[in-house]
Each structure stands twice: as structure tokens, then as C-alpha cells.
Design an enzyme around this catalytic site. Structure first.
Site, PDB file in Angstrom:
ATOM      1  N   ARG A  33       0.772  -0.926  -0.283  1.00 38.13           N
ATOM      2  CA  ARG A  33      -0.032   0.149  -0.507  1.00 38.13           C
ATOM      3  C   ARG A  33       0.990   1.320   0.081  1.00 38.13           C
ATOM      4  O   ARG A  33       0.846   2.613  -1.027  1.00 38.13           O
ATOM      5  CB  ARG A  33      -0.826  -0.355   0.900  1.00 38.13           C
ATOM      6  N   GLU A 177     -13.797 -15.395   8.722  1.00 36.70           N
ATOM      7  CA  GLU A 177     -13.988 -14.969   7.613  1.00 36.70           C
ATOM      8  C   GLU A 177     -13.331 -15.640   5.844  1.00 36.70           C
ATOM      9  O   GLU A 177     -12.253 -15.638   5.962  1.00 36.70           O
ATOM     10  CB  GLU A 177     -12.818 -13.333   7.152  1.00 36.70           C
ATOM     11  N   LYS A 219     -17.935 -12.587   8.096  1.00 34.96           N
ATOM     12  CA  LYS A 219     -17.002 -11.486   7.291  1.00 34.96           C
ATOM     13  C   LYS A 219     -16.772 -12.470   5.465  1.00 34.96           C
ATOM     14  O   LYS A 219     -16.057 -12.729   5.318  1.00 34.96           O
ATOM     15  CB  LYS A 219     -15.477 -11.006   7.853  1.00 34.96           C
ATOM     16  N   SER A 261     -14.747  -5.760   1.423  1.00 35.56           N
ATOM     17  CA  SER A 261     -14.364  -4.781  -0.225  1.00 35.56           C
ATOM     18  C   SER A 261     -13.566  -5.631  -1.268  1.00 35.56           C
ATOM     19  O   SER A 261     -13.850  -5.069  -2.449  1.00 35.56           O
ATOM     20  CB  SER A 261     -14.248  -3.684   0.448  1.00 35.56           C
ATOM     21  N   GLY A 262     -12.793  -6.322  -0.500  1.00 38.56           N
ATOM     22  CA  GLY A 262     -12.594  -7.162  -1.400  1.00 38.56           C
ATOM     23  C   GLY A 262     -11.316  -6.692  -2.538  1.00 38.56           C
ATOM     24  O   GLY A 262     -10.637  -7.111  -3.482  1.00 38.56           O
ATOM     25  N   GLY A 263     -11.525  -5.687  -3.195  1.00 36.70           N
ATOM     26  CA  GLY A 263     -10.994  -4.911  -4.092  1.00 36.70           C
ATOM     27  C   GLY A 263     -11.061  -4.043  -4.884  1.00 36.70           C
ATOM     28  O   GLY A 263     -11.179  -3.753  -5.952  1.00 36.70           O
ATOM     29  N   ARG A 295      -9.876  -1.846   2.336  1.00 37.65           N
ATOM     30  CA  ARG A 295      -9.384  -0.929   0.656  1.00 37.65           C
ATOM     31  C   ARG A 295     -10.203   0.346   0.696  1.00 37.65           C
ATOM     32  O   ARG A 295     -10.456   1.287   0.325  1.00 37.65           O
ATOM     33  CB  ARG A 295      -8.870  -1.818  -0.295  1.00 37.65           C
TER      34      ARG A 295
HETATM   35  P1  13P Z   1     -10.572  -5.234   1.765  1.00 43.55           P
HETATM   36  O1  13P Z   1     -11.985  -4.447   2.811  1.00 43.55           O
HETATM   37  O2  13P Z   1      -9.522  -4.263   2.026  1.00 43.55           O
HETATM   38  O3  13P Z   1     -10.850  -6.638   0.978  1.00 43.55           O
HETATM   39  O4  13P Z   1     -10.102  -6.069   3.612  1.00 43.55           O
HETATM   40  C1  13P Z   1     -10.692  -6.383   4.740  1.00 43.55           C
HETATM   41  C2  13P Z   1      -9.423  -7.528   4.938  1.00 43.55           C
HETATM   42  O5  13P Z   1      -9.978  -7.360   6.660  1.00 43.55           O
HETATM   43  C3  13P Z   1      -9.433  -8.106   4.817  1.00 43.55           C
HETATM   44  O6  13P Z   1      -8.815  -9.517   5.229  1.00 43.55           O
END
Ligand code: 13P
Length: 345
Positions: A33, A177, A219, A261-263, A295
Site C-alpha cells: 500500500r 472471514e 465477514k 470490500s475485496g478490492g 481498502r
Molecule cells: P478489504 O476490505 O480491503 O478486502 O480488507 C478487509 C480485510 O480485512 C481483509 O482481511
């Protein structure tokens, strides 16, 4: 197991209007990042950036908890105040990522398994002393012609449930998650199929390992078409497919879902979360449907900050704005035009 405390914490994390900031990037991820804004990933830079996020005025209206990395939970701000205290003084619950990342899964080309169970019971005790109220563990499932296999899903689900059971034993709310990566050109129907199979296995393992559903959060990724699919599904389709999928496999005793959010681009992930909550307002759902974004909350402030102390206020405003818009989407009241207004309301 302190059932009452677990249930209270889980519910507080998905309180009305609020969701979670994921600021638990591992050393490698935060370096990537920072590379993107040409900033060196030193301990001081990481502290300054994260302290800026945590001290953003008014953000506690939208953020119930922050997931920290091991380094951050031990760090103090520039004036010596522990960053955990900076958060808890605002009523924000500090949490901690406890997995050790992924490694290739033996015997399963193209699949990974998440490590970090060895010694976890003792590490959790220390995190409680350091002020954590919850934990996170991320399993990664990819979609391709050859993946996921039921073997890949089952070992990851088993580890997720081991982590969840150990967390609850320590009095910490586990955020479970299972991320299904958006990479690929697959259809939303294929994502639905993989999400259903994965969550079915995860909840099977959670039940086998006696995890208290009322004292955990899920998650997941949203049910979406692949990032490089020719035609991407609309927010309304995402909302319908995501909720329909959850209805099949997600027990109603789980208090909430906090999406990653996953990118996915900010405008699309916010519109999808909004459509999900609009659908809930219309048809109802047994769970809170909130966020735990990395992100999508940090992209804009990271660029605005660019590693310079003089940009701190602009970066804080960018973070405040993303948090405000995401909170609106969590309530189904997001108006895309708002995205252009950076003013603090
Ligand atoms: P993102 O929202 O960027 O996908 O990150 C969430 C997260 O904690 C991934 O483990």
C-alpha cells in the site's frame, strides 16, 4: 466462556449505522500500500498513518471497531498514548488479526490454507491484556476452473472454526472471514455456488466445534461476478443473490455480517452494500448487514496523506467522508452524488 460479554461485544460491533475499519494489513500488505504512494514502510510511517485514521474527529459515529495488526496493538501515538486507548476513549472497540497468513495447501495445486493456530491460546491471552475485544482470521478461497475443491474448503473451514472456538474461550468475539476472491471472469451464479458451498462447510465446522453463534460475526465477500467478467452484475442483483445465498446457509442466531470490500472499486462496493440494505428494509433479514472494510475505507485517505504530515487534515477528511458514505450504505440511504461532496456534514 463469558457468554454475555461475547454477545454484547458482537452486537456492539454491528450497532445501528456502524461497522468496522480493517486496519490490520500485515507487514507485506502495508508495504505494498505504501509503495503505491511512494512512501517507505517504516514503523514510524505506519504509526503516523494509522494514528491519523484513529484520531479522525467524528469517525466514531460510523466506526464501532478497528482491526489491528500485532505491531499496532502494541504501539503508542506521537504523544505516548497507546493507540488502543486512542480508540477505546472514543468508544471504538480494538480488535486483532490473529492469523499468520496463507501458505500453499499441500496436495491441492492453486489452493492455500491459512496458518496461525499453533500457540494461539497463549497469544489470545496476551491480546486480552492488551485491550482487544475481538479477533479476526481470514481464509482465502479462489474461483477458477479447478478451484475450489471440497478439500480446500474443508481444511480452511476447520481452521476457521478452531480459531473461533479458541477466541470465544478467551472471551474474544471471533470474526470468521472466508474470503472468496473476486479475481476471474466467473459469473455471479458461479460465485453464488461457491459461496453457498463454503458457508455451508464453515457453519458445519462451527457447529461441530461448539462455537456460540450469538457471540461471533461473519465477514464474507458479497456474491458478485468476477472482477474481470464481461458484464458485471448490478447492485440489485448482488443484493438479491447475496441475501438469497445467506438465507440458505447462515443461521439467524448470528447477529451480523460485516462484509469485506475485496478490492472492488469504492463506488461499486458502496452501491452494493446500499442495495443489500435497501432490500433488507423492504423484505427483512435476521442479521445486521454491515461492513468491515480495509481498502474501500482507506484508499482515498492513503492517497490524500501521501506520507506527509501537512496532508493529515485532508487525509482525515477523506477518511471521514468514506466512513460517512459507507455508514449511509449500511443503512440503505447512500446517494452516489454524495461521493463528490467531501465536506464534513
Ligand atoms: P478489504 O476490505 O480491503 O478486502 O480488507 C478487509 C480485510 O480485512 C481483509 O482481511
Amino acid at each position: 466462556m463469558d457468554v454475555q460479554r461475547l454477545v454484547q461485544t458482537a452486537q456492539a460491533l454491528v450497532a445501528d449505522k456502524k461497522g468496522i475499519l480493517a486496519a490490520d494489513e500485515s507487514s507485506g500488505t502495508i508495504k505494498r500500500r505504501f509503495d503505491s504512494i511512494n512512501v517507505e514502510s517504516t514503523e514510524e510511517n505506519r504509526r503516523n498513518y494509522r494514528e491519523m485514521l484513529f484520531r479522525t474527529a467524528g469517525v466514531a459515529d460510523f466506526v464501532s471497531g478497528v482491526i489491528l495488526f500485532d505491531e499496532t496493538i502494541r504501539q503508542a501515538g506521537a504523544d505516548g498514548t497507546p493507540l488502543v486507548k486512542v480508540l477505546s476513549d472514543q468508544g471504538i472497540i480494538p480488535g486483532i488479526k490473529v492469523d499468520a497468513g496463507t501458505v500453499p495447501l499441500p496436495g491441492a495445486p492453486d489452493e492455500v490454507v491459512t496458518e496461525g493456530l499453533d500457540g494461539l491460546r497463549n497469544r489470545l491471552k496476551e491480546y486480552v491484556e492488551l485491550g482487544a475485544g475481538f479477533t479476526k482470521w481470514r481464509a482465502v478461497i479462489s474461483i477458477s476452473d479447478r478451484t475450489p475443491t471440497s478439500y480446500g474448503i474443508s481444511v480452511n473451514a476447520h481452521a476457521l472454526a478452531r480459531f473461533a472456538a479458541l477466541s470465544q474461550e478467551a472471551g474474544l468475539v471471533p470474526i470468521v472471514e472466508p474470503e472468496i476472491l473476486r479475481d476471474g471472469d466467473h459469473s455471479i451464479e458461479r460465485c453464488f455456488e461457491v459461496t453457498e458451498e463454503t458457508l455451508r462447510e464453515v457453519f458445519d465446522q462451527l457447529a461441530q466445534q461448539n462455537v456460540l453463534l450469538e457471540g461471533m460475526l461473519l465477514k464474507p465477500s458479497m456474491v458478485i461476478s468476477g472482477g474481470s467478467a464481461g458484464q458485471r452484475a448490478t447492485p440489485e442483483d448482488v443484493a438479491q443473490m447475496t441475501i438469497d445465498c445467506f438465507k440458505r446457509v447462515l443461521p439467524s442466531a448470528v447477529p451480523g455480517v460485516v462484509f469485506l470490500s475485496g478490492g472492488e472499486p469504492d463506488n461499486s462496493v458502496t452501491a452494493n452494500l446500499n442495495a443489500i440494505n435497501q432490500r433488507v428494509a423492504k423484505y427483512g433479514a435476521p442479521w445486521q448487514l454491515s461492513f468491515s472494510f480495509g481498502r474501500s475505507l482507506q484508499g482515498a485517505p492513503l492517497v490524500a496523506w501521501a506520507g506527509k504530515a501537512e496532508n493529515r487534515e485532508d487525509a482525515a477528511l477523506a477518511f471521514y467522508t468514506r466512513a460517512r458514505l459507507t455508514s449511509a450504505a449500511r443503512q440503505g440511504t447512500y446517494v452516489p452524488e454524495d461521493a463528490g461532496n467531501s465536506g464534513v456534514s
